[in-house]
Design a protein around this motif. Sequence first.
Motif, PDB file in Angstrom:
ATOM      1  N   LEU A   1      42.650  40.782   9.388  1.00 30.31           N
ATOM      2  CA  LEU A   1      43.095  42.172   9.279  1.00 30.31           C
ATOM      3  C   LEU A   1      41.917  43.071   8.897  1.00 30.31           C
ATOM      4  CD1 LEU A   1      45.533  44.218   9.130  1.00 30.31           C
ATOM      5  CD2 LEU A   1      45.538  43.761   6.668  1.00 30.31           C
ATOM      6  N   GLY A   2      41.099  42.614   7.965  1.00 34.82           N
ATOM      7  CA  GLY A   2      39.955  43.400   7.517  1.00 34.82           C
ATOM      8  C   GLY A   2      38.946  43.658   8.632  1.00 34.82           C
ATOM      9  N   ILE A   3      38.700  42.633   9.459  1.00 39.41           N
ATOM     10  CA  ILE A   3      37.775  42.813  10.587  1.00 39.41           C
ATOM     11  C   ILE A   3      38.358  43.819  11.574  1.00 39.41           C
ATOM     12  CG2 ILE A   3      36.683  41.685  12.565  1.00 39.41           C
ATOM     13  CD1 ILE A   3      36.578  39.104  10.869  1.00 39.41           C
ATOM     14  N   ALA A   4      39.654  43.668  11.886  1.00 35.97           N
ATOM     15  CA  ALA A   4      40.311  44.608  12.806  1.00 35.97           C
ATOM     16  C   ALA A   4      40.243  46.033  12.254  1.00 35.97           C
ATOM     17  CB  ALA A   4      41.767  44.196  13.030  1.00 35.97           C
ATOM     18  N   PHE A   5      40.515  46.180  10.976  1.00 38.48           N
ATOM     19  CA  PHE A   5      40.496  47.490  10.307  1.00 38.48           C
ATOM     20  C   PHE A   5      39.125  48.156  10.456  1.00 38.48           C
ATOM     21  CE2 PHE A   5      39.946  50.269   6.639  1.00 38.48           C
ATOM     22  CZ  PHE A   5      41.174  50.910   6.525  1.00 38.48           C
ATOM     23  N   GLN A   6      38.054  47.384  10.205  1.00 36.19           N
ATOM     24  CA  GLN A   6      36.701  47.945  10.273  1.00 36.19           C
ATOM     25  C   GLN A   6      36.302  48.284  11.709  1.00 36.19           C
ATOM     26  OE1 GLN A   6      34.611  48.793   7.601  1.00 36.19           O
ATOM     27  NE2 GLN A   6      33.676  49.876   9.322  1.00 36.19           N
ATOM     28  N   LEU A   7      36.691  47.435  12.659  1.00 40.33           N
ATOM     29  CA  LEU A   7      36.346  47.717  14.059  1.00 40.33           C
ATOM     30  C   LEU A   7      37.011  49.012  14.540  1.00 40.33           C
ATOM     31  CD1 LEU A   7      36.472  44.142  15.636  1.00 40.33           C
ATOM     32  CD2 LEU A   7      34.436  45.518  15.148  1.00 40.33           C
ATOM     33  N   ILE A   8      38.256  49.242  14.119  1.00 40.96           N
ATOM     34  CA  ILE A   8      38.923  50.499  14.486  1.00 40.96           C
ATOM     35  C   ILE A   8      38.206  51.677  13.824  1.00 40.96           C
ATOM     36  CG2 ILE A   8      41.052  51.842  14.282  1.00 40.96           C
ATOM     37  CD1 ILE A   8      41.193  49.657  16.418  1.00 40.96           C
TER      38      ILE A   8
ATOM     39  N   HIS B   1      42.284  41.626  19.123  1.00 43.67           N
ATOM     40  CA  HIS B   1      42.125  40.167  19.068  1.00 43.67           C
ATOM     41  C   HIS B   1      42.215  39.670  17.622  1.00 43.67           C
ATOM     42  CE1 HIS B   1      40.251  36.206  19.483  1.00 43.67           C
ATOM     43  NE2 HIS B   1      39.320  36.598  18.638  1.00 43.67           N
ATOM     44  N   TYR B   2      41.497  40.328  16.712  1.00 45.85           N
ATOM     45  CA  TYR B   2      41.548  39.913  15.306  1.00 45.85           C
ATOM     46  C   TYR B   2      42.912  40.225  14.689  1.00 45.85           C
ATOM     47  CZ  TYR B   2      36.625  38.728  15.414  1.00 45.85           C
ATOM     48  OH  TYR B   2      35.430  38.126  15.714  1.00 45.85           O
ATOM     49  N   GLY B   3      43.543  41.306  15.152  1.00 47.62           N
ATOM     50  CA  GLY B   3      44.902  41.598  14.688  1.00 47.62           C
ATOM     51  C   GLY B   3      45.877  40.497  15.073  1.00 47.62           C
ATOM     52  N   ALA B   4      45.733  39.983  16.300  1.00 51.16           N
ATOM     53  CA  ALA B   4      46.597  38.885  16.757  1.00 51.16           C
ATOM     54  C   ALA B   4      46.367  37.636  15.909  1.00 51.16           C
ATOM     55  CB  ALA B   4      46.324  38.588  18.227  1.00 51.16           C
ATOM     56  N   MET B   5      45.115  37.385  15.527  1.00 55.65           N
ATOM     57  CA  MET B   5      44.815  36.238  14.667  1.00 55.65           C
ATOM     58  C   MET B   5      45.445  36.412  13.285  1.00 55.65           C
ATOM     59  SD  MET B   5      40.856  35.595  15.790  1.00 55.65           S
ATOM     60  CE  MET B   5      40.500  34.297  14.619  1.00 55.65           C
ATOM     61  N   ALA B   6      45.459  37.645  12.792  1.00 56.37           N
ATOM     62  CA  ALA B   6      46.098  37.913  11.496  1.00 56.37           C
ATOM     63  C   ALA B   6      47.594  37.608  11.577  1.00 56.37           C
ATOM     64  CB  ALA B   6      45.875  39.375  11.090  1.00 56.37           C
ATOM     65  N   ARG B   7      48.238  38.052  12.656  1.00 58.56           N
ATOM     66  CA  ARG B   7      49.680  37.776  12.820  1.00 58.56           C
ATOM     67  C   ARG B   7      49.943  36.269  12.914  1.00 58.56           C
ATOM     68  NH1 ARG B   7      49.170  41.838  16.626  1.00 58.56           N
ATOM     69  NH2 ARG B   7      49.952  43.850  15.940  1.00 58.56           N
ATOM     70  N   ASP B   8      49.086  35.575  13.663  1.00 57.39           N
ATOM     71  CA  ASP B   8      49.268  34.126  13.816  1.00 57.39           C
ATOM     72  C   ASP B   8      49.193  33.411  12.470  1.00 57.39           C
ATOM     73  OD1 ASP B   8      49.642  34.234  16.527  1.00 57.39           O
ATOM     74  OD2 ASP B   8      47.574  33.709  17.045  1.00 57.39           O
TER      75      ASP B   8
END
Length: 327
Positions: A206-213, A294-301
Amino acid sequence: MVEPAISGLVGLVAADMRRVDETILGRAASHVSMIPDIAHHLIASGGKRLRPMLTLAAAGMCDYDGAGHIKLAAAVEFMHTATLLHDDVVDQSDMRRGKLAARMLWGNEASVLVGDFLLGQAFKMMVEVGSLPCLDVLSSSAVVIAEGEVMQLSAAKDTQTSEDDYLAVIRAKTAALFGAACEVGAILGSRSKAEIAACRGYGVNLGIAFQLIDDALDYGGTAAKLGKNVGDDFREGKITLPVVLSFRRGSEAERAFWTRTLEKAEHADGDLETAIATMRKHRALEDTIERARHYGAMARDALELFPASPYKTALNDVVDFCISRSH
């Protein structure tokens, strides 16, 4: 105004967040008046308090029924606030969340020292909770965050930075605290190693996705969404993923543009517009957002290990919130 995508989380943890906020205000107090002045300037400046809410939600999802999550959530927020104070000094930023940065009002020295004070208070609260594993996780994340800051400093203005190098920076600088914030909730709930690791995995991704956005928004968003001026990363010479992709995919002339503006800090009128146009030409913003998905999907998984619950639903909604900021 609460964003619809995180309204479920905000509602679930509202009562606990009131206790967290009381703890934050109490622990920011000091007989040295400049300390609460600077701390309150940033604490009251409208941040979403996402990281402490993650600690509360993870503890709730893991059926924790004690009170330790309140102090740990406050500690997480203090760690985050301290890094913001230090970041603004290192980056020489003028604005933070749409207001003048603390360093502009009180100076660099005071900002660094108050950040140190908040870190000290964070560690005091961790000790008071009495969980050695939680103390280990949060103190280890403080080390990793500092390493990430130094990594970013050494990569500053270096257009040769690779995508892997950049991801290593944000994994340390941003994702480590997201991961630790979630992990301590599971530890408090006395969960299995697999479930603790799953909570950490959720937070890190989630943190990686947050920063990329955030990276994409700096070139393709609005000041209202960012809480800072669009193009701040560009003006500060920060090498973020949209820059890395644009540089790699660009012509010789385009690479010379990035070298002039970011490495040499030589700016002319219209350079920000040129930077944004170049990124759009090479799909750098779209691909940065795609990587965030992609990282968001990994967070959900990572959350699939847990049974259905309002907390799990709310944590999944947070992923949607982080990604949807790009629209």
